[in-house]
Design a protein around this motif. Structure first.
Motif, PDB file in Angstrom:
ATOM      1  N   ALA A 196       0.872  -1.182   0.000  1.00 38.50           N
ATOM      2  CA  ALA A 196       0.000   0.000   0.000  1.00 38.50           C
ATOM      3  C   ALA A 196       0.906   1.229   0.000  1.00 38.50           C
ATOM      4  CB  ALA A 196      -0.916   0.000   1.209  1.00 38.50           C
ATOM      5  N   ARG A 253      -7.003   1.181  -4.834  1.00 39.05           N
ATOM      6  CA  ARG A 253      -7.734   1.192  -3.562  1.00 39.05           C
ATOM      7  C   ARG A 253      -6.779   1.229  -2.371  1.00 39.05           C
ATOM      8  NH1 ARG A 253     -11.191  -4.072  -4.681  1.00 39.05           N
ATOM      9  NH2 ARG A 253      -9.071  -4.653  -5.314  1.00 39.05           N
ATOM     10  N   TRP A 254      -5.497   0.996  -2.629  1.00 38.93           N
ATOM     11  CA  TRP A 254      -4.500   1.017  -1.561  1.00 38.93           C
ATOM     12  C   TRP A 254      -3.540   2.181  -1.731  1.00 38.93           C
ATOM     13  CZ3 TRP A 254      -5.336  -1.349   2.755  1.00 38.93           C
ATOM     14  CH2 TRP A 254      -6.155  -2.479   2.772  1.00 38.93           C
ATOM     15  N   ALA A 275      -4.069  -2.106   5.981  1.00 35.22           N
ATOM     16  CA  ALA A 275      -3.114  -2.680   5.040  1.00 35.22           C
ATOM     17  C   ALA A 275      -2.391  -3.869   5.673  1.00 35.22           C
ATOM     18  CB  ALA A 275      -2.120  -1.616   4.599  1.00 35.22           C
ATOM     19  N   ARG A 310      -0.536  -6.583   3.589  1.00 30.04           N
ATOM     20  CA  ARG A 310       0.234  -5.654   2.781  1.00 30.04           C
ATOM     21  C   ARG A 310       1.221  -4.872   3.644  1.00 30.04           C
ATOM     22  NH1 ARG A 310      -1.857  -4.251  -2.312  1.00 30.04           N
ATOM     23  NH2 ARG A 310      -3.693  -5.467  -2.852  1.00 30.04           N
ATOM     24  N   VAL A 353       3.457  -1.201   3.887  1.00 30.65           N
ATOM     25  CA  VAL A 353       3.103   0.184   3.573  1.00 30.65           C
ATOM     26  C   VAL A 353       4.365   0.981   3.261  1.00 30.65           C
ATOM     27  CG1 VAL A 353       1.980   2.291   4.398  1.00 30.65           C
ATOM     28  CG2 VAL A 353       1.090   0.048   5.086  1.00 30.65           C
TER      29      VAL A 353
END
Length: 487
Positions: free
Chosen positions: A115, A141-142, A203, A208, A210
């Motif tokens: 993200a 979207r991230w 996230a 995910r 970041v």
């Protein structure tokens, strides 16, 4: 005629549009209120973006009429939000104007597990960069985009386009990071930072990592250290951001430094200085520059370019710097030099003072020494903060489109151009898209290297790795072939 309902409780009884695209309708509100709307083609206007296409985008004007102001205001607000965003054609033109970013945005398996929090100016080349990150594999979207609070020309249109694209978008004002924000901005920032924390947590819960691309603002808020919603890696864009990171102390993540990279020093600052000089001349169209005295505070990477550019248009430029090595360099390039602002003001009477230091270059004790009517042009936020953040700000007179005029003791006035921040971003787009194309491409290249193998980057700020990464990428060869080679 057909009826269309939406989630706000409005229903629209539409009439057919004619061949010219005109039409009208009656909108019924939830309380029985109504608005009559009519629309038609707007006469052609000049492009509202740096990039333009043919044929130009079709524009429309709306007429709203009704007996109650509340529904009129609501509908006008909703129409404004819908029409503010960059058009598809405008976004395509921006993307086409950044060929190096496109070239190095080929998709692979690096970014699908990440993200992104992107905090920068809301300008067209930021749109191109995020389109590049999407193309490289990042899910829109991230993406969380944050504006730095500068009054860039099309910031509202960029914000609306980000939202339409599916990004989160908000403002985290630089004054909050610097500790000079008023109560309203501080309250807004608390909400934004809480939302950023939720974004980071979501996230991580989704598996995910970041990445932050920023000027140190979020790291200064603790997102690169234990104890907060820690991000996983960062790319630093500005020298002021590096100073903020150094002030924070220990980091718990790797940070790739683009601020002092060869890419920004050799290519980026030439474009930044050019945009600063163009904005300065544009905001003072009635002023004479040739032959007049200018005082340049700071002879660093940007200040040296500004001094040379002003001399090239005929200004007599003097330089102030506290670093003796910078003073030696300035003197040996033919500039008058001074160790302090008071010493310079005792020796010359400038009509314009340029701030490039990123520090508080003008002190309260210096104000009585300024010539009456002098212009102050800051290209770093803190240089003239004694005016913008002190008690004098309350007595300033706004000059729309130009800046603020301050009344000083001893019947003197000074005019601070812009809003006290970087003048090249005041109601202006800043750097041309093609001019910042290489820097945005280099940022994407650095992000790919960092996210592909973050374990290769130990904790802390990396000031040399990025030169090797970009040098090996072929970006400089592509830049030369694209923009400079004759064949």
């Amino acid at each position: 005629m057909r009826e269309v309902a939406d989630d706000a409780g409005w229903s629209a009884h539409e009439t057919a549009a004619d061949d010219a695209g005109s039409g009208s309708c009656r909108l019924l509100g939830p309380a029985g209120t109504f608005v009559e709307a009519a629309w038609g083609p707007h006469p052609p206007t000049a492009p509202d973006t740096l990039e333009w296409g043919t044929p130009p985008a079709r524009r429309y004007r709306f007429l709203l009429r009704g007996p109650a102001p509340a529904p009129l205001t609501e509908l006008a607000t909703r129409l404004g939000r819908h029409t503010a965003a960059l058009t598809a054609g405008e976004a395509d033109a921006i993307w086409a104007a950044m060929p190096l970013t496109r070239q190095f945005a080929e998709p692979d398996d690096t970014f699908p597990g990440w993200a992104l929090i992107f905090r920068d100016h809301y300008v067209e080349n930021s749109v191109g960069f995020l389109l590049g990150m999407e193309r490289a594999g990042l899910d829109p979207r991230w993406i969380y985009a944050l504006a730095k609070g500068d009054r860039t020309r099309n910031r509202d249109r960029v914000h609306a386009w980000f939202l339409r694209r599916g990004y989160a978008s908000d403002v985290l004002d630089n004054s909050v990071i610097n500790g000079t924000a008023g109560p309203e901005l501080q309250r807004h920032a608390l909400g934004v930072l809480a939302d950023v924390e939720r974004f980071v947590h979501r996230a991580h819960e989704a598996g995910r990592r970041v990445l932050v691309v920023d000027d140190g603002g979020l790291l200064a808020q603790g997102y690169g250290s234990p104890g907060r919603a820690r991000v996983d890696a960062a790319i630093e864009l500005t020298v002021s951001g590096l100073k903020r990171i150094e002030a924070v102390g220990a980091l718990d993540i790797p940070v790739v430094n683009l601020a002092r990279s060869g890419l920004k020093t050799c290519l980026g600052y030439n474009e930044i200085a050019d945009s600063c000089l163009r904005r300065l001349r544009a905001i003072l169209p009635g002023e004479k520059f040739t032959g007049r005295r200018v005082l340049c505070l700071g002879y660093g990477t940007l200040g040296a370019r500004m001094a040379r550019g002003l001399r090239a248009v005929g200004c007599r430029v003097a330089v102030v710097d506290t670093d003796p090595l910078m003073l030696i360099e300035a003197a040996e390039h033919g500039f008058e030099t001074y160790r302090s602002l008071p010493a310079a003001l005792a020796a010359c009477r400038p009509f314009l003072v340029i701030g490039n230091t990123g520090e508080a270059a003008l002190a309260e004790a210096d104000l009585p020494l300024l010539p009456d009517g002098v212009y102050l042009a800051g290209f770093a936020t803190k240089d003239f903060s004694v005016l913008t953040d002190g008690p004098l700000a309350e007595r300033a007179t706004p000059v729309p489109g130009v800046g603020r005029r301050y009344a000083l003791p001893h019947d003197r006035t000074v005019t601070l151009l812009g809003d006290g921040r970087s003048l090249n971003l005041f109601e202006y787009e800043g750097i041309p898209n093609r001019g910042y194309d290489a820097y945005r491409a280099g940022t994407l290249i650095a992000a790919r290297a960092l996210c592909r193998r973050p374990e290769d980057f130990p904790i802390g700020a990396h000031t040399t790795a990025v030169d090797r990464i970009i040098g090996e990428s072929g970006l400089f060869e592509a830049y030369y072939d694209r923009y400079l080679a004759d064949a």
